[in-house]
Design a protein around this motif. Structure first.
Motif, PDB file in Angstrom:
ATOM      1  N   UNK A 169      -5.679 -10.554   8.358  1.00 23.87           N
ATOM      2  CA  UNK A 169      -4.816 -10.069   6.388  1.00 23.87           C
ATOM      3  C   UNK A 169      -4.377 -11.404   5.990  1.00 23.87           C
ATOM      4  N   UNK A 170      -5.293 -12.490   6.547  1.00 27.53           N
ATOM      5  CA  UNK A 170      -5.329 -14.028   5.806  1.00 27.53           C
ATOM      6  C   UNK A 170      -5.917 -13.856   4.197  1.00 27.53           C
ATOM      7  N   UNK A 171      -7.408 -12.914   4.398  1.00 25.92           N
ATOM      8  CA  UNK A 171      -8.463 -13.405   3.552  1.00 25.92           C
ATOM      9  C   UNK A 171      -8.264 -12.117   2.748  1.00 25.92           C
ATOM     10  N   UNK A 172      -7.803 -11.361   2.961  1.00 21.77           N
ATOM     11  CA  UNK A 172      -7.044  -9.872   2.321  1.00 21.77           C
ATOM     12  C   UNK A 172      -7.349  -9.853   1.175  1.00 21.77           C
ATOM     13  N   UNK A 173      -6.891  -9.628  -0.297  1.00 24.57           N
ATOM     14  CA  UNK A 173      -6.473  -9.686  -0.927  1.00 24.57           C
ATOM     15  C   UNK A 173      -5.905  -7.898  -1.601  1.00 24.57           C
ATOM     16  N   UNK A 174      -6.891  -7.083  -0.774  1.00 24.40           N
ATOM     17  CA  UNK A 174      -6.809  -5.796  -1.164  1.00 24.40           C
ATOM     18  C   UNK A 174      -5.982  -4.657  -0.602  1.00 24.40           C
ATOM     19  N   UNK A 175      -4.345  -4.189  -0.702  1.00 23.16           N
ATOM     20  CA  UNK A 175      -3.543  -3.920   0.680  1.00 23.16           C
ATOM     21  C   UNK A 175      -4.667  -2.428   1.859  1.00 23.16           C
ATOM     22  N   UNK A 176      -4.975  -1.397   0.087  1.00 20.97           N
ATOM     23  CA  UNK A 176      -5.794  -0.608   1.418  1.00 20.97           C
ATOM     24  C   UNK A 176      -7.235  -1.765   2.037  1.00 20.97           C
ATOM     25  N   UNK A 177      -7.551  -1.985   1.886  1.00 21.31           N
ATOM     26  CA  UNK A 177      -9.076  -2.777   3.002  1.00 21.31           C
ATOM     27  C   UNK A 177      -7.995  -3.384   3.927  1.00 21.31           C
ATOM     28  N   UNK A 178      -6.644  -4.147   3.623  1.00 23.67           N
ATOM     29  CA  UNK A 178      -5.746  -3.850   4.899  1.00 23.67           C
ATOM     30  C   UNK A 178      -5.282  -3.441   6.096  1.00 23.67           C
ATOM     31  N   UNK A 179      -5.416  -2.363   5.676  1.00 18.53           N
ATOM     32  CA  UNK A 179      -4.465  -1.090   5.720  1.00 18.53           C
ATOM     33  C   UNK A 179      -5.575  -0.788   6.570  1.00 18.53           C
ATOM     34  N   UNK A 180      -7.188  -0.923   6.392  1.00 23.08           N
ATOM     35  CA  UNK A 180      -8.491   0.680   7.102  1.00 23.08           C
ATOM     36  C   UNK A 180      -8.704  -0.869   8.121  1.00 23.08           C
ATOM     37  N   UNK A 230       0.804  -1.162  -0.084  1.00 21.52           N
ATOM     38  CA  UNK A 230      -0.185  -0.309   0.189  1.00 21.52           C
ATOM     39  C   UNK A 230       0.674   1.305  -0.050  1.00 21.52           C
ATOM     40  N   UNK A 231       2.365   1.246   0.305  1.00 23.59           N
ATOM     41  CA  UNK A 231       3.156   2.897   0.478  1.00 23.59           C
ATOM     42  C   UNK A 231       3.884   2.504  -0.765  1.00 23.59           C
ATOM     43  N   UNK A 232       3.960   1.602  -1.578  1.00 26.81           N
ATOM     44  CA  UNK A 232       4.648   1.336  -2.250  1.00 26.81           C
ATOM     45  C   UNK A 232       6.209   0.996  -2.320  1.00 26.81           C
ATOM     46  N   UNK A 233       6.693   0.605  -1.397  1.00 22.28           N
ATOM     47  CA  UNK A 233       7.797   0.250  -1.216  1.00 22.28           C
ATOM     48  C   UNK A 233       8.255  -0.734  -2.533  1.00 22.28           C
ATOM     49  N   UNK A 280      -8.620  -2.815  14.215  1.00 23.93           N
ATOM     50  CA  UNK A 280      -8.275  -3.940  14.779  1.00 23.93           C
ATOM     51  C   UNK A 280      -7.686  -3.019  16.175  1.00 23.93           C
ATOM     52  N   UNK A 281      -6.492  -1.687  15.055  1.00 20.55           N
ATOM     53  CA  UNK A 281      -5.865  -1.403  16.727  1.00 20.55           C
ATOM     54  C   UNK A 281      -5.891   0.365  17.412  1.00 20.55           C
ATOM     55  N   UNK A 282      -7.361   0.199  16.594  1.00 26.88           N
ATOM     56  CA  UNK A 282      -8.364   1.763  17.792  1.00 26.88           C
ATOM     57  C   UNK A 282      -7.690   3.286  17.083  1.00 26.88           C
ATOM     58  N   UNK A 283      -7.215   2.957  15.896  1.00 26.54           N
ATOM     59  CA  UNK A 283      -6.962   3.970  14.687  1.00 26.54           C
ATOM     60  C   UNK A 283      -7.817   4.639  13.781  1.00 26.54           C
ATOM     61  N   UNK A 284      -8.942   3.892  13.738  1.00 29.41           N
ATOM     62  CA  UNK A 284     -10.099   4.600  13.146  1.00 29.41           C
ATOM     63  C   UNK A 284      -9.818   4.604  11.873  1.00 29.41           C
ATOM     64  N   UNK A 285     -10.829   5.738  11.113  1.00 28.70           N
ATOM     65  CA  UNK A 285     -10.154   6.272   9.637  1.00 28.70           C
ATOM     66  C   UNK A 285      -9.144   7.048   9.699  1.00 28.70           C
ATOM     67  N   UNK A 286      -8.243   7.140   8.873  1.00 28.58           N
ATOM     68  CA  UNK A 286      -7.461   8.318   8.333  1.00 28.58           C
ATOM     69  C   UNK A 286      -7.575   8.406   7.275  1.00 28.58           C
TER      70      UNK A 286
END
Length: 152
Positions: free
Chosen positions: A129-140, A79-82, A145-151
């Motif tokens: 993240x095992x069933x997630x294919x979209x990196x943006x969805x994984x980020x959200x 998602x960050x483009x490394x 889950x870490x209590x950071x909500x939407x950015x």
């Protein structure tokens, strides 16, 4: 397009990040295309998430050297483009995702999965993240889950 000789290639930056990881005992080392470095001694995916959230677009073409890369970290890398990743320990789900994302990856030890800190089960971030294919969805999902909500 001109290139500056003092700007290191992605492979050179990855070698430098790996050297710092090994020599200085960091848990992760990020070096951006422009040479900016981010380091952490913290465990888990949170330090990488912090760097991704703070540096944003500045991570495009950055490299990561990390002690442990599971699927959650691999998705943050995407998602960050490394452009390159080195892992002392890489999970098979992370390797599969990084291959699909066409992000060159070097590892020392390939494992079936990342364990939780008590060693009696799967890492919760990897499981998330095992069933997630979209990196943006994984980020959200990680943010939630870490209590950071939407950015953004």
């Amino acid at each position: 397009m001109s290139t500056r000789k003092d700007v290191l290639s992605a492979d050179q930056r990855l070698a430098a990040a790996r050297e710092r990881l090994d020599r200085e005992g960091w848990s992760l080392v990020v070096i951006t295309r422009g040479g900016l470095e981010h380091v952490s001694r913290e465990r888990g995916v949170v330090p990488l998430l912090d760097i991704v959230e703070k540096a944003g677009e500045g991570l495009r073409d950055a490299v990561l050297a990390d002690k442990v890369v599971g699927r959650a970290a691999a998705m943050l890398v995407a998602v960050a483009g490394f452009s390159r990743v080195y892992a002392r320990v890489l999970s098979m789900p992370a390797r599969e995702f990084l291959e699909i994302a066409a992000i060159p990856t070097i590892w020392e030890n390939l494992v079936t999965g990342i364990h939780n800190r008590s060693g009696d089960g799967c890492c919760p971030m990897e499981a998330l993240t095992l069933d997630v294919t979209d990196p943006q969805e994984a980020l959200e999902k990680l943010r939630n889950v870490l209590g950071r909500g939407k950015h953004g």
